[in-house]
Enzyme design. Structure first.
Site, PDB file in Angstrom:
ATOM      1  N   ASP A  14       0.837  -1.207   0.000  1.00  0.00           N
ATOM      2  CA  ASP A  14       0.000   0.000   0.000  1.00  0.00           C
ATOM      3  C   ASP A  14       0.873   1.258   0.000  1.00  0.00           C
ATOM      4  OD1 ASP A  14      -2.339   1.437  -0.029  1.00  0.00           O
ATOM      5  OD2 ASP A  14      -2.791   1.140   2.100  1.00  0.00           O
ATOM      6  N   GLY A  15       0.320   2.331  -0.548  1.00  0.00           N
ATOM      7  CA  GLY A  15       1.006   3.626  -0.509  1.00  0.00           C
ATOM      8  C   GLY A  15       1.564   4.095  -1.844  1.00  0.00           C
ATOM      9  N   GLY A  17      -0.015   5.465  -4.395  1.00  0.00           N
ATOM     10  CA  GLY A  17      -0.578   6.762  -4.772  1.00  0.00           C
ATOM     11  C   GLY A  17       0.079   7.892  -4.006  1.00  0.00           C
ATOM     12  N   GLU A  61     -12.567  -4.338  -4.174  1.00  0.00           N
ATOM     13  CA  GLU A  61     -13.041  -2.956  -3.960  1.00  0.00           C
ATOM     14  C   GLU A  61     -12.287  -1.955  -4.834  1.00  0.00           C
ATOM     15  OE1 GLU A  61     -12.283  -5.061  -1.266  1.00  0.00           O
ATOM     16  OE2 GLU A  61     -14.419  -5.537  -1.079  1.00  0.00           O
ATOM     17  N   ASN A  62     -11.141  -2.367  -5.403  1.00  0.00           N
ATOM     18  CA  ASN A  62     -10.349  -1.417  -6.192  1.00  0.00           C
ATOM     19  C   ASN A  62     -10.995  -1.055  -7.540  1.00  0.00           C
ATOM     20  OD1 ASN A  62      -7.155  -2.715  -4.992  1.00  0.00           O
ATOM     21  ND2 ASN A  62      -8.259  -0.893  -4.311  1.00  0.00           N
ATOM     22  N   TRP A  63     -12.043  -1.795  -7.930  1.00  0.00           N
ATOM     23  CA  TRP A  63     -12.772  -1.423  -9.157  1.00  0.00           C
ATOM     24  C   TRP A  63     -13.415  -0.045  -9.014  1.00  0.00           C
ATOM     25  CZ3 TRP A  63     -11.848  -4.347 -13.268  1.00  0.00           C
ATOM     26  CH2 TRP A  63     -11.572  -5.704 -13.107  1.00  0.00           C
ATOM     27  N   ARG A  65     -12.066   2.630  -8.256  1.00  0.00           N
ATOM     28  CA  ARG A  65     -11.146   3.722  -8.628  1.00  0.00           C
ATOM     29  C   ARG A  65     -11.482   4.225 -10.047  1.00  0.00           C
ATOM     30  NH1 ARG A  65      -5.417   2.453  -5.710  1.00  0.00           N
ATOM     31  NH2 ARG A  65      -6.326   1.919  -3.697  1.00  0.00           N
ATOM     32  N   SER A 192      -8.455  -4.482   5.206  1.00  0.00           N
ATOM     33  CA  SER A 192      -9.003  -4.231   3.853  1.00  0.00           C
ATOM     34  C   SER A 192      -9.417  -5.510   3.113  1.00  0.00           C
ATOM     35  CB  SER A 192      -8.017  -3.412   3.013  1.00  0.00           C
ATOM     36  OG  SER A 192      -7.725  -2.172   3.622  1.00  0.00           O
TER      37      SER A 192
HETATM   38  C1  IPE Z   1      -5.579  -2.688  -0.227  1.00  0.00           C
HETATM   39  O1  IPE Z   1      -5.198  -1.361  -0.350  1.00  0.00           O
HETATM   40  C2  IPE Z   1      -5.540  -3.370  -1.563  1.00  0.00           C
HETATM   41  C3  IPE Z   1      -4.220  -3.500  -2.183  1.00  0.00           C
HETATM   42  C4  IPE Z   1      -3.071  -3.178  -1.642  1.00  0.00           C
HETATM   43  C5  IPE Z   1      -4.214  -4.074  -3.510  1.00  0.00           C
HETATM   44  P1  IPE Z   1      -6.270  -0.182  -0.528  1.00  0.00           P
HETATM   45  O2  IPE Z   1      -5.495   1.076  -0.635  1.00  0.00           O
HETATM   46  O3  IPE Z   1      -7.192  -0.511  -1.635  1.00  0.00           O
HETATM   47  O4  IPE Z   1      -7.072  -0.260   0.831  1.00  0.00           O
HETATM   48  P2  IPE Z   1      -7.906   0.870   1.615  1.00  0.00           P
HETATM   49  O5  IPE Z   1      -8.904   1.410   0.640  1.00  0.00           O
HETATM   50  O6  IPE Z   1      -6.933   1.932   2.036  1.00  0.00           O
HETATM   51  O7  IPE Z   1      -8.505   0.170   2.778  1.00  0.00           O
HETATM   52  C1  IPE Z   2      -1.627   0.203  -3.336  1.00  0.00           C
HETATM   53  O1  IPE Z   2      -1.381   1.566  -3.377  1.00  0.00           O
HETATM   54  C2  IPE Z   2      -1.877  -0.386  -4.711  1.00  0.00           C
HETATM   55  C3  IPE Z   2      -3.279  -0.743  -4.974  1.00  0.00           C
HETATM   56  C4  IPE Z   2      -4.247  -0.689  -4.119  1.00  0.00           C
HETATM   57  C5  IPE Z   2      -3.579  -1.226  -6.305  1.00  0.00           C
HETATM   58  P1  IPE Z   2      -2.553   2.613  -3.414  1.00  0.00           P
HETATM   59  O2  IPE Z   2      -2.908   2.876  -4.844  1.00  0.00           O
HETATM   60  O3  IPE Z   2      -3.685   2.189  -2.557  1.00  0.00           O
HETATM   61  O4  IPE Z   2      -1.836   3.903  -2.804  1.00  0.00           O
HETATM   62  P2  IPE Z   2      -2.435   4.920  -1.755  1.00  0.00           P
HETATM   63  O5  IPE Z   2      -2.944   4.122  -0.602  1.00  0.00           O
HETATM   64  O6  IPE Z   2      -3.531   5.664  -2.451  1.00  0.00           O
HETATM   65  O7  IPE Z   2      -1.283   5.795  -1.387  1.00  0.00           O
HETATM   66 MG    MG Z   3      -4.062   2.406  -0.578  1.00  0.00          MG
END
Ligand code: IPE
Ligand code: IPE
Ligand code: MG
Length: 238
Positions: A14-15, A17, A61-63, A65, A192
């Site tokens: 994570d992180g 973004g 849940e990432n759909w 985005r 998550s």
């Molecule tokens: C969890 O991270 C999913 C992945 C790392 C692929 P998210 O960034 O999607 O989780 P939330 O929304 O902060 O809980």
């Molecule tokens: C994790 O990084 C990768 C995925 C969830 C695909 P994020 O995209 O969630 O990055 P942040 O949490 O927004 O920094």
């Molecule tokens: Mg994230």
């Protein structure tokens, strides 16, 4: 001394973004930068003697985005599998995917790349790397419940015999051992919807490092912290 290397390490990468935002870059640049971290960690995990490495690459849940970010992540996965599968195979890493690859939102091309990577590495034994992709733990558990209900309705399973093993055998990868250690990067302290069933007794480490900055040295620090922990499984100190 007992070998206290975690057999199975599961990571919530994570992180990405936030890493990109801190540099004035689009979020997708953070995902691209995460590739180096991932392959650095594959090497580190192999060196440490980890036998299963599971990474959360895309959640159910990432759909939600933006279309652009989702499209980037899908294209990136396809590209990464094509560019990196031989390297994984050469390292002796077996690749498995966990999650709903049959979802109509997943392209046929990506499904094919997934199958090719799994087939190429099927006999590799140094480590198993599980890509949790289009993965959600509640979805996985609900599917197991549905499978059990269907088998019972068909008369193939005695409903009175359903126990923990019956459920575990119907999860996405039945032979996957429970994670010993779960690491989440980026400072978020939540699960998550990741491996809810499998992490019943896992140790958790939350680190502030953003995923694109995570390297073997950080993994080794986490493993050291894990080794100092006392896993009691509901018992008492020994
Ligand atoms: C969890 O991270 C999913 C992945 C790392 C692929 P998210 O960034 O999607 O989780 P939330 O929304 O902060 O809980
Ligand atoms: C994790 O990084 C990768 C995925 C969830 C695909 P994020 O995209 O969630 O990055 P942040 O949490 O927004 O920094
Ligand atoms: Mg994230």
């Amino acid at each position: 001394m007992v070998d206290r290397t975690p057999h199975h390490v599961a990571i919530i990468m994570d992180g990405n973004g936030r890493w990109a935002a801190a540099r004035g870059l689009p979020r997708t640049a953070g995902h691209a930068a995460g590739e180096e971290a991932l392959f650095n960690i594959v090497h580190g995990a192999l060196e440490a003697g980890v036998k299963w490495l599971t990474v959360f690459t895309f959640s159910t849940e990432n759909w939600s985005r933006s279309d652009d970010e989702v499209a980037f992540l899908m294209g990136f996965k396809e590209d990464l599998l094509t560019r990196r599968r031989d390297e994984l195979h050469d390292l002796g890493v077996r690749v498995l995917f966990l999650g709903d690859r049959d979802d109509p939102r997943v392209s046929d091309r990506l499904r094919k790349r997934i199958r090719e990577a799994e087939e190429l590495t099927v006999d590799d034994t140094e480590m198993t790397m599980v890509f949790a992709f289009n993965y959600g733990s509640r979805h996985e558990i609900a599917r197991a419940a549905r499978a059990i209900a269907l088998e019972a309705a068909a008369g193939d399973l005695d409903p009175g015999s359903v126990d923990e093993a019956t459920v575990a055998d119907r999860l996405g990868i039945p032979e996957m051992p429970d994670p010993d250690l779960v690491i989440r990067t980026s400072g978020e302290q939540r699960i998550s919807n990741y491996l809810l069933w499998q992490t019943a007794y896992s140790e958790f480490i939350f680190t502030d490092t953003l995923w694109p900055d995570f390297r073997t040295e950080h993994l080794l620090e986490c493993i050291e912290e894990y080794q100092a922990r006392d896993r009691r499984y509901g018992g008492v100190d020994t």
